[in-house]
Design an enzyme around this catalytic site. Structure first.
Site, PDB file in Angstrom:
ATOM      1  N   PHE A  80       0.826  -1.212   0.000  1.00  0.00           N
ATOM      2  CA  PHE A  80       0.000   0.000   0.000  1.00  0.00           C
ATOM      3  C   PHE A  80       0.869   1.276   0.000  1.00  0.00           C
ATOM      4  CE2 PHE A  80      -1.437   2.493   3.871  1.00  0.00           C
ATOM      5  CZ  PHE A  80      -2.043   3.516   3.157  1.00  0.00           C
ATOM      6  N   LEU A  90       5.636 -10.273  -2.750  1.00  0.00           N
ATOM      7  CA  LEU A  90       4.188 -10.478  -2.909  1.00  0.00           C
ATOM      8  C   LEU A  90       3.593 -11.299  -1.752  1.00  0.00           C
ATOM      9  CD1 LEU A  90       3.845 -10.967  -6.788  1.00  0.00           C
ATOM     10  CD2 LEU A  90       3.658  -8.862  -5.457  1.00  0.00           C
ATOM     11  N   ASP A 148      12.324 -11.794  -2.280  1.00  0.00           N
ATOM     12  CA  ASP A 148      12.338 -11.430  -0.867  1.00  0.00           C
ATOM     13  C   ASP A 148      13.618 -10.619  -0.611  1.00  0.00           C
ATOM     14  OD1 ASP A 148      11.087 -12.996   1.894  1.00  0.00           O
ATOM     15  OD2 ASP A 148      13.004 -11.955   2.083  1.00  0.00           O
ATOM     16  N   ALA A 197       9.765  -2.681   2.542  1.00  0.00           N
ATOM     17  CA  ALA A 197       9.389  -4.082   2.743  1.00  0.00           C
ATOM     18  C   ALA A 197       9.565  -4.467   4.205  1.00  0.00           C
ATOM     19  CB  ALA A 197      10.271  -4.982   1.873  1.00  0.00           C
ATOM     20  N   ALA A 198       8.593  -5.163   4.754  1.00  0.00           N
ATOM     21  CA  ALA A 198       8.672  -5.591   6.149  1.00  0.00           C
ATOM     22  C   ALA A 198       7.510  -6.516   6.483  1.00  0.00           C
ATOM     23  CB  ALA A 198       8.607  -4.383   7.089  1.00  0.00           C
ATOM     24  N   SER A 239       8.694   3.130  12.637  1.00  0.00           N
ATOM     25  CA  SER A 239       7.298   3.168  13.090  1.00  0.00           C
ATOM     26  C   SER A 239       7.148   3.920  14.400  1.00  0.00           C
ATOM     27  CB  SER A 239       6.811   1.724  13.282  1.00  0.00           C
ATOM     28  OG  SER A 239       5.570   1.719  13.942  1.00  0.00           O
ATOM     29  N   TYR A 245       7.870  -6.405  16.717  1.00  0.00           N
ATOM     30  CA  TYR A 245       7.800  -5.470  15.581  1.00  0.00           C
ATOM     31  C   TYR A 245       8.472  -4.143  15.930  1.00  0.00           C
ATOM     32  CZ  TYR A 245       5.715  -2.138  12.307  1.00  0.00           C
ATOM     33  OH  TYR A 245       5.529  -1.142  11.387  1.00  0.00           O
ATOM     34  N   ASN A 264      -0.143   6.690  11.797  1.00  0.00           N
ATOM     35  CA  ASN A 264      -1.174   5.838  11.190  1.00  0.00           C
ATOM     36  C   ASN A 264      -1.433   6.252   9.749  1.00  0.00           C
ATOM     37  OD1 ASN A 264      -1.527   5.587  14.209  1.00  0.00           O
ATOM     38  ND2 ASN A 264      -3.001   4.068  13.532  1.00  0.00           N
ATOM     39  N   VAL A 279      -7.425   0.927  10.702  1.00  0.00           N
ATOM     40  CA  VAL A 279      -8.815   1.141  11.112  1.00  0.00           C
ATOM     41  C   VAL A 279      -9.617   1.880  10.038  1.00  0.00           C
ATOM     42  CG1 VAL A 279      -8.357   3.278  12.404  1.00  0.00           C
ATOM     43  CG2 VAL A 279     -10.272   1.836  13.056  1.00  0.00           C
TER      44      VAL A 279
HETATM   45  C1  UD2 Z   1      -0.574   1.372  14.337  1.00  0.00           C
HETATM   46  C2  UD2 Z   1       0.072   0.605  13.186  1.00  0.00           C
HETATM   47  C3  UD2 Z   1       0.957  -0.495  13.717  1.00  0.00           C
HETATM   48  C4  UD2 Z   1       1.954   0.032  14.724  1.00  0.00           C
HETATM   49  C5  UD2 Z   1       1.201   0.811  15.827  1.00  0.00           C
HETATM   50  C6  UD2 Z   1       2.178   1.484  16.788  1.00  0.00           C
HETATM   51  C7  UD2 Z   1      -1.531   0.736  11.328  1.00  0.00           C
HETATM   52  C8  UD2 Z   1      -2.509  -0.017  10.504  1.00  0.00           C
HETATM   53  N1  UD2 Z   1      -0.966   0.020  12.338  1.00  0.00           N
HETATM   54  O1  UD2 Z   1      -1.437   0.494  15.047  1.00  0.00           O
HETATM   55  O2  UD2 Z   1       1.658  -1.107  12.633  1.00  0.00           O
HETATM   56  O3  UD2 Z   1       2.881   0.860  14.063  1.00  0.00           O
HETATM   57  O4  UD2 Z   1       0.400   1.849  15.244  1.00  0.00           O
HETATM   58  O5  UD2 Z   1       1.499   1.981  17.918  1.00  0.00           O
HETATM   59  O6  UD2 Z   1      -1.225   1.893  11.093  1.00  0.00           O
HETATM   60  N2  UD2 Z   1      -9.774  -0.243  15.998  1.00  0.00           N
HETATM   61  C9  UD2 Z   1     -11.139  -0.421  16.244  1.00  0.00           C
HETATM   62  N3  UD2 Z   1     -11.841  -1.240  15.414  1.00  0.00           N
HETATM   63  C10 UD2 Z   1     -11.273  -1.908  14.358  1.00  0.00           C
HETATM   64  C11 UD2 Z   1      -9.876  -1.722  14.120  1.00  0.00           C
HETATM   65  C12 UD2 Z   1      -9.162  -0.885  14.963  1.00  0.00           C
HETATM   66  O7  UD2 Z   1     -11.688   0.150  17.196  1.00  0.00           O
HETATM   67  O8  UD2 Z   1     -11.964  -2.646  13.645  1.00  0.00           O
HETATM   68  C13 UD2 Z   1      -9.022   0.662  16.878  1.00  0.00           C
HETATM   69  C14 UD2 Z   1      -7.785   0.026  17.477  1.00  0.00           C
HETATM   70  O9  UD2 Z   1      -8.095  -0.689  18.656  1.00  0.00           O
HETATM   71  C15 UD2 Z   1      -6.927   1.257  17.726  1.00  0.00           C
HETATM   72  C16 UD2 Z   1      -7.300   2.206  16.586  1.00  0.00           C
HETATM   73  O10 UD2 Z   1      -8.546   1.750  16.095  1.00  0.00           O
HETATM   74  O11 UD2 Z   1      -7.252   1.859  18.960  1.00  0.00           O
HETATM   75  C17 UD2 Z   1      -6.286   2.211  15.462  1.00  0.00           C
HETATM   76  O12 UD2 Z   1      -6.037   0.862  15.089  1.00  0.00           O
HETATM   77  P1  UD2 Z   1      -5.086   0.458  13.866  1.00  0.00           P
HETATM   78  O13 UD2 Z   1      -5.016  -1.038  13.839  1.00  0.00           O
HETATM   79  O14 UD2 Z   1      -5.497   1.144  12.619  1.00  0.00           O
HETATM   80  O15 UD2 Z   1      -3.679   1.088  14.244  1.00  0.00           O
HETATM   81  P2  UD2 Z   1      -2.816   1.050  15.604  1.00  0.00           P
HETATM   82  O16 UD2 Z   1      -2.693   2.462  16.064  1.00  0.00           O
HETATM   83  O17 UD2 Z   1      -3.318   0.028  16.546  1.00  0.00           O
END
Ligand code: UD2
Length: 305
Positions: free
Chosen positions: A11, A33, A51, A72-73, A115, A139, A168, A183
Protein backbone atom coordinates in the site's frame (compact mmCIF):
# COMPACT_ATOMS: atom_id res chain seq x y z
CA UNK A 1 17.19 9.37 -10.79
CA UNK A 2 16.96 5.59 -10.51
CA UNK A 3 15.30 4.39 -7.31
CA UNK A 4 14.65 0.93 -5.89
CA UNK A 5 11.52 0.50 -3.79
CA UNK A 6 11.46 -2.61 -1.61
CA UNK A 7 7.87 -3.48 -0.75
CA UNK A 8 6.74 -1.45 -3.77
CA UNK A 9 3.70 -3.71 -4.32
CA UNK A 10 2.36 -2.80 -0.88
CA UNK A 11 0.00 0.00 0.00
CA UNK A 12 2.60 2.60 1.01
CA UNK A 13 5.33 1.40 -1.38
CA UNK A 14 3.04 1.57 -4.41
CA UNK A 15 1.92 5.08 -3.46
CA UNK A 16 5.59 6.11 -3.34
CA UNK A 17 6.19 4.41 -6.71
CA UNK A 18 3.40 6.41 -8.35
CA UNK A 19 4.77 9.66 -6.95
CA UNK A 20 8.32 8.99 -8.17
CA UNK A 21 7.12 7.97 -11.65
CA UNK A 22 4.99 11.12 -11.85
CA UNK A 23 8.08 13.18 -10.92
CA UNK A 24 9.99 11.63 -13.86
CA UNK A 25 12.19 9.17 -11.94
CA UNK A 26 12.95 5.57 -12.92
CA UNK A 27 11.37 3.11 -10.50
CA UNK A 28 12.39 -0.49 -9.83
CA UNK A 29 10.30 -2.50 -7.37
CA UNK A 30 11.42 -5.53 -5.38
CA UNK A 31 8.60 -7.32 -3.58
CA UNK A 32 7.96 -10.88 -2.41
CA UNK A 33 4.19 -10.48 -2.91
CA UNK A 34 3.76 -11.95 0.57
CA UNK A 35 1.33 -9.14 1.43
CA UNK A 36 1.79 -6.83 -1.56
CA UNK A 37 -0.32 -7.20 -4.70
CA UNK A 38 0.73 -7.45 -8.34
CA UNK A 39 -2.19 -5.18 -9.20
CA UNK A 40 -0.65 -2.36 -7.15
CA UNK A 41 2.48 -2.16 -9.31
CA UNK A 42 2.32 0.71 -11.81
CA UNK A 43 2.82 -0.31 -15.44
CA UNK A 44 5.84 1.99 -15.86
CA UNK A 45 7.78 0.43 -12.98
CA UNK A 46 10.28 -2.40 -13.41
CA UNK A 47 9.34 -5.34 -11.17
CA UNK A 48 11.47 -8.04 -9.55
CA UNK A 49 9.64 -10.67 -7.49
CA UNK A 50 11.96 -11.55 -4.61
CA UNK A 51 12.34 -11.43 -0.87
CA UNK A 52 14.74 -8.85 0.60
CA UNK A 53 16.60 -11.73 2.30
CA UNK A 54 17.55 -13.15 -1.13
CA UNK A 55 20.99 -11.48 -1.24
CA UNK A 56 21.82 -12.41 -4.85
CA UNK A 57 18.65 -10.95 -6.30
CA UNK A 58 18.80 -7.98 -3.93
CA UNK A 59 22.37 -7.25 -5.08
CA UNK A 60 21.28 -7.29 -8.72
CA UNK A 61 18.25 -5.11 -7.94
CA UNK A 62 20.54 -2.46 -6.40
CA UNK A 63 22.74 -2.13 -9.51
CA UNK A 64 22.69 1.43 -10.88
CA UNK A 65 20.41 2.64 -8.08
CA UNK A 66 21.00 6.03 -6.47
CA UNK A 67 18.43 5.90 -3.67
CA UNK A 68 16.73 2.90 -2.05
CA UNK A 69 13.30 3.43 -0.51
CA UNK A 70 13.05 0.48 1.86
CA UNK A 71 9.43 -0.27 2.74
CA UNK A 72 9.39 -4.08 2.74
CA UNK A 73 8.67 -5.59 6.15
CA UNK A 74 6.48 -7.81 8.23
CA UNK A 75 4.02 -5.03 9.09
CA UNK A 76 1.72 -6.63 11.63
CA UNK A 77 2.42 -6.06 15.32
CA UNK A 78 0.15 -8.99 16.22
CA UNK A 79 1.87 -11.37 13.80
CA UNK A 80 5.23 -10.28 15.21
CA UNK A 81 4.12 -11.34 18.69
CA UNK A 82 3.01 -14.74 17.33
CA UNK A 83 6.12 -15.19 15.17
CA UNK A 84 9.00 -13.21 16.73
CA UNK A 85 11.78 -15.12 14.95
CA UNK A 86 10.21 -14.58 11.56
CA UNK A 87 9.74 -10.89 12.39
CA UNK A 88 13.41 -10.57 13.33
CA UNK A 89 14.48 -12.41 10.22
CA UNK A 90 12.39 -10.41 7.75
CA UNK A 91 12.68 -6.99 9.40
CA UNK A 92 16.14 -6.95 10.98
CA UNK A 93 18.15 -9.42 8.88
CA UNK A 94 16.33 -8.25 5.75
CA UNK A 95 17.05 -4.58 6.47
CA UNK A 96 20.69 -5.30 7.28
CA UNK A 97 20.96 -6.98 3.88
CA UNK A 98 19.39 -3.96 2.19
CA UNK A 99 21.91 -1.65 3.90
CA UNK A 100 24.81 -3.94 2.97
CA UNK A 101 23.62 -4.26 -0.63
CA UNK A 102 23.28 -0.48 -0.84
CA UNK A 103 26.93 -0.04 0.19
CA UNK A 104 28.12 -2.81 -2.15
CA UNK A 105 26.28 -1.30 -5.14
CA UNK A 106 27.46 2.24 -4.37
CA UNK A 107 23.96 3.60 -3.69
CA UNK A 108 24.03 7.04 -2.09
CA UNK A 109 21.10 6.91 0.28
CA UNK A 110 18.55 4.61 1.95
CA UNK A 111 15.23 6.01 3.16
CA UNK A 112 13.52 3.44 5.34
CA UNK A 113 10.24 2.81 7.11
CA UNK A 114 10.37 2.85 10.88
CA UNK A 115 7.30 3.17 13.09
CA UNK A 116 5.64 5.14 15.85
CA UNK A 117 5.53 1.73 17.56
CA UNK A 118 9.01 2.52 18.95
CA UNK A 119 7.35 4.98 21.38
CA UNK A 120 5.08 2.26 22.79
CA UNK A 121 3.11 3.39 25.80
CA UNK A 122 5.16 6.50 26.46
CA UNK A 123 2.37 8.90 27.57
CA UNK A 124 4.13 12.08 26.37
CA UNK A 125 2.10 13.87 23.65
CA UNK A 126 3.01 14.81 21.01
CA UNK A 127 5.84 12.34 20.52
CA UNK A 128 9.16 13.94 19.65
CA UNK A 129 12.01 12.01 18.11
CA UNK A 130 13.98 12.45 21.34
CA UNK A 131 11.05 11.31 23.57
CA UNK A 132 11.71 8.18 25.64
CA UNK A 133 11.23 4.98 23.66
CA UNK A 134 9.29 1.95 24.84
CA UNK A 135 9.21 -0.78 22.18
CA UNK A 136 6.63 -3.32 23.35
CA UNK A 137 6.56 -5.89 20.57
CA UNK A 138 9.02 -7.77 18.37
CA UNK A 139 7.80 -5.47 15.58
CA UNK A 140 8.67 -2.29 17.52
CA UNK A 141 11.95 -3.84 18.60
CA UNK A 142 12.81 -4.71 14.97
CA UNK A 143 12.12 -1.17 13.77
CA UNK A 144 14.25 0.35 16.54
CA UNK A 145 17.09 -2.07 15.79
CA UNK A 146 16.91 -1.02 12.13
CA UNK A 147 17.31 2.63 13.14
CA UNK A 148 20.44 1.73 15.10
CA UNK A 149 21.78 -0.27 12.15
CA UNK A 150 21.10 2.63 9.79
CA UNK A 151 23.11 4.93 12.05
CA UNK A 152 25.97 2.47 12.03
CA UNK A 153 25.95 2.22 8.22
CA UNK A 154 25.94 6.00 7.99
CA UNK A 155 28.82 6.43 10.45
CA UNK A 156 31.05 3.62 9.19
CA UNK A 157 30.16 3.21 5.53
CA UNK A 158 29.22 6.77 4.59
CA UNK A 159 25.75 5.63 3.52
CA UNK A 160 23.19 8.44 3.88
CA UNK A 161 20.23 7.15 5.87
CA UNK A 162 16.79 8.51 6.74
CA UNK A 163 14.45 6.56 9.05
CA UNK A 164 10.83 7.63 9.02
CA UNK A 165 8.69 6.81 12.04
CA UNK A 166 5.32 6.42 10.37
CA UNK A 167 2.22 7.14 12.42
CA UNK A 168 -1.17 5.84 11.19
CA UNK A 169 -0.90 5.89 7.42
CA UNK A 170 -4.11 5.56 5.36
CA UNK A 171 -5.29 5.97 1.79
CA UNK A 172 -6.17 4.16 -1.44
CA UNK A 173 -4.87 0.58 -1.83
CA UNK A 174 -4.74 -0.09 1.92
CA UNK A 175 -6.12 -3.61 2.40
CA UNK A 176 -9.24 -3.86 4.58
CA UNK A 177 -9.29 -7.66 4.55
CA UNK A 178 -7.48 -8.55 7.76
CA UNK A 179 -8.51 -7.93 11.39
CA UNK A 180 -5.21 -6.04 11.73
CA UNK A 181 -5.76 -3.78 8.74
CA UNK A 182 -5.67 -0.04 9.35
CA UNK A 183 -8.81 1.14 11.11
CA UNK A 184 -9.77 3.55 8.31
CA UNK A 185 -9.86 0.83 5.65
CA UNK A 186 -11.97 -1.43 7.92
CA UNK A 187 -14.34 1.39 8.89
CA UNK A 188 -14.79 2.54 5.28
CA UNK A 189 -15.66 -0.98 4.13
CA UNK A 190 -18.16 -1.51 6.96
CA UNK A 191 -19.86 1.84 6.27
CA UNK A 192 -20.07 1.17 2.54
CA UNK A 193 -21.59 -2.26 3.11
CA UNK A 194 -23.92 -0.88 5.81
CA UNK A 195 -22.46 -3.35 8.30
CA UNK A 196 -21.62 -2.92 11.98
CA UNK A 197 -18.24 -1.41 12.80
CA UNK A 198 -16.80 -2.54 16.13
CA UNK A 199 -14.99 0.03 18.24
CA UNK A 200 -12.42 -1.54 20.54
CA UNK A 201 -12.53 0.38 23.82
CA UNK A 202 -14.33 3.67 24.33
CA UNK A 203 -13.55 5.24 20.96
CA UNK A 204 -11.89 8.09 22.81
CA UNK A 205 -8.43 6.85 21.89
CA UNK A 206 -6.68 9.17 19.47
CA UNK A 207 -4.44 8.52 16.47
CA UNK A 208 -2.40 10.68 14.14
CA UNK A 209 -3.74 9.75 10.69
CA UNK A 210 -1.49 10.70 7.81
CA UNK A 211 -2.47 10.35 4.15
CA UNK A 212 -0.22 8.00 2.15
CA UNK A 213 0.39 10.62 -0.56
CA UNK A 214 1.80 12.91 2.13
CA UNK A 215 4.11 10.09 3.19
CA UNK A 216 5.21 9.86 -0.46
CA UNK A 217 5.82 13.63 -0.39
CA UNK A 218 7.99 13.28 2.70
CA UNK A 219 9.89 10.41 1.02
CA UNK A 220 10.51 12.62 -2.01
CA UNK A 221 12.02 15.28 0.24
CA UNK A 222 14.10 12.65 2.04
CA UNK A 223 15.38 11.21 -1.24
CA UNK A 224 16.35 14.49 -2.85
CA UNK A 225 17.46 16.85 -0.08
CA UNK A 226 21.25 17.38 -0.16
CA UNK A 227 23.51 17.23 2.89
CA UNK A 228 21.93 14.40 4.86
CA UNK A 229 23.99 11.92 6.88
CA UNK A 230 21.56 10.21 9.25
CA UNK A 231 18.09 11.34 10.27
CA UNK A 232 15.29 9.77 12.32
CA UNK A 233 12.04 11.68 11.82
CA UNK A 234 8.35 11.34 12.66
CA UNK A 235 5.96 11.25 9.73
CA UNK A 236 2.45 12.18 10.79
CA UNK A 237 -0.10 14.92 10.33
CA UNK A 238 0.66 16.38 13.76
CA UNK A 239 -3.07 16.28 14.59
CA UNK A 240 -4.82 13.84 16.95
CA UNK A 241 -8.24 12.47 15.98
CA UNK A 242 -10.35 10.27 18.22
CA UNK A 243 -11.95 7.15 16.82
CA UNK A 244 -15.41 8.62 17.52
CA UNK A 245 -14.53 11.74 15.51
CA UNK A 246 -13.21 9.53 12.72
CA UNK A 247 -16.45 7.53 12.58
CA UNK A 248 -18.47 10.76 12.41
CA UNK A 249 -16.35 12.18 9.58
CA UNK A 250 -16.44 8.96 7.55
CA UNK A 251 -20.19 8.50 8.05
CA UNK A 252 -20.82 12.09 6.94
CA UNK A 253 -18.69 11.53 3.83
CA UNK A 254 -20.69 8.40 2.95
CA UNK A 255 -23.99 10.02 3.89
CA UNK A 256 -25.28 7.21 6.08
CA UNK A 257 -25.47 6.88 9.89
CA UNK A 258 -23.00 4.31 11.20
CA UNK A 259 -23.98 1.02 12.81
CA UNK A 260 -21.70 0.74 15.84
CA UNK A 261 -20.82 -1.88 18.41
CA UNK A 262 -18.37 -1.59 21.26
CA UNK A 263 -16.00 -4.33 22.40
CA UNK A 264 -13.24 -4.57 24.95
CA UNK A 265 -10.11 -2.58 24.09
CA UNK A 266 -7.34 -4.44 22.29
CA UNK A 267 -4.52 -5.75 24.48
CA UNK A 268 -1.57 -3.40 24.23
CA UNK A 269 -3.54 -0.65 22.49
CA UNK A 270 -2.02 2.76 23.19
CA UNK A 271 -4.55 5.42 24.27
CA UNK A 272 -3.10 8.45 22.51
CA UNK A 273 -0.67 8.83 19.66
CA UNK A 274 0.28 12.13 18.08
CA UNK A 275 3.44 13.08 16.21
CA UNK A 276 5.48 16.19 16.78
CA UNK A 277 6.26 17.05 13.16
CA UNK A 278 8.61 19.99 13.64
CA UNK A 279 11.63 17.75 12.94
CA UNK A 280 10.29 16.86 9.50
CA UNK A 281 9.61 20.53 8.73
CA UNK A 282 13.00 21.72 9.99
CA UNK A 283 15.21 18.97 8.57
CA UNK A 284 13.44 18.30 5.27
CA UNK A 285 11.18 21.33 4.80
CA UNK A 286 8.14 19.08 4.54
CA UNK A 287 4.73 19.22 6.23
CA UNK A 288 1.82 16.87 5.49
CA UNK A 289 -0.87 18.90 3.70
CA UNK A 290 -3.90 16.67 3.21
CA UNK A 291 -6.71 17.16 5.73
CA UNK A 292 -8.40 14.07 7.14
CA UNK A 293 -11.66 15.04 5.32
CA UNK A 294 -9.96 15.21 1.95
CA UNK A 295 -7.91 12.06 2.54
CA UNK A 296 -11.03 10.17 3.65
CA UNK A 297 -12.99 11.31 0.61
CA UNK A 298 -10.19 10.15 -1.71
CA UNK A 299 -9.95 6.79 0.09
CA UNK A 300 -13.71 6.26 -0.09
CA UNK A 301 -13.73 7.19 -3.80
CA UNK A 302 -11.10 4.56 -4.46
CA UNK A 303 -12.95 1.91 -2.44
CA UNK A 304 -16.18 2.62 -4.28
CA UNK A 305 -14.29 1.98 -7.53
C1 UD2 B 1 -0.57 1.37 14.34
C2 UD2 B 1 0.07 0.61 13.19
C3 UD2 B 1 0.96 -0.50 13.72
C4 UD2 B 1 1.95 0.03 14.72
C5 UD2 B 1 1.20 0.81 15.83
C6 UD2 B 1 2.18 1.48 16.79
C7 UD2 B 1 -1.53 0.74 11.33
C8 UD2 B 1 -2.51 -0.02 10.50
N1 UD2 B 1 -0.97 0.02 12.34
O1 UD2 B 1 -1.44 0.49 15.05
O2 UD2 B 1 1.66 -1.11 12.63
O3 UD2 B 1 2.88 0.86 14.06
O4 UD2 B 1 0.40 1.85 15.24
O5 UD2 B 1 1.50 1.98 17.92
O6 UD2 B 1 -1.23 1.89 11.09
N2 UD2 B 1 -9.77 -0.24 16.00
C9 UD2 B 1 -11.14 -0.42 16.24
N3 UD2 B 1 -11.84 -1.24 15.41
C10 UD2 B 1 -11.27 -1.91 14.36
C11 UD2 B 1 -9.88 -1.72 14.12
C12 UD2 B 1 -9.16 -0.88 14.96
O7 UD2 B 1 -11.69 0.15 17.20
O8 UD2 B 1 -11.96 -2.65 13.65
C13 UD2 B 1 -9.02 0.66 16.88
C14 UD2 B 1 -7.79 0.03 17.48
O9 UD2 B 1 -8.09 -0.69 18.66
C15 UD2 B 1 -6.93 1.26 17.73
C16 UD2 B 1 -7.30 2.21 16.59
O10 UD2 B 1 -8.55 1.75 16.09
O11 UD2 B 1 -7.25 1.86 18.96
C17 UD2 B 1 -6.29 2.21 15.46
O12 UD2 B 1 -6.04 0.86 15.09
P1 UD2 B 1 -5.09 0.46 13.87
O13 UD2 B 1 -5.02 -1.04 13.84
O14 UD2 B 1 -5.50 1.14 12.62
O15 UD2 B 1 -3.68 1.09 14.24
P2 UD2 B 1 -2.82 1.05 15.60
O16 UD2 B 1 -2.69 2.46 16.06
O17 UD2 B 1 -3.32 0.03 16.55
Amino acid sequence: MQVLITGGAGFIGSTIARRFLADGHRVRILDSLETGLLANIPADAEFIEADIRDTDTLGKACQGVEVILHQAAMVSVVLSVAEPSLCFDVNVVGTQRVLQAAVAAGARRVVMASSSAVYGNNPVQPKREDSPLDPLSPYADSKLTNEVNARYYSAYHGLETVCFRYFNVFGPRQRPDSPYSGVISILALKLMQDETFTIFGTGEQTRDFVFAEDVAGAITAAATQPGIRHEVLNVGSGRPTSLLELVELAAAAIGRPPKLAFAEGRAGDVMHSQADVTGLAQRLGYTARTSLDVGLARTLDWMQG
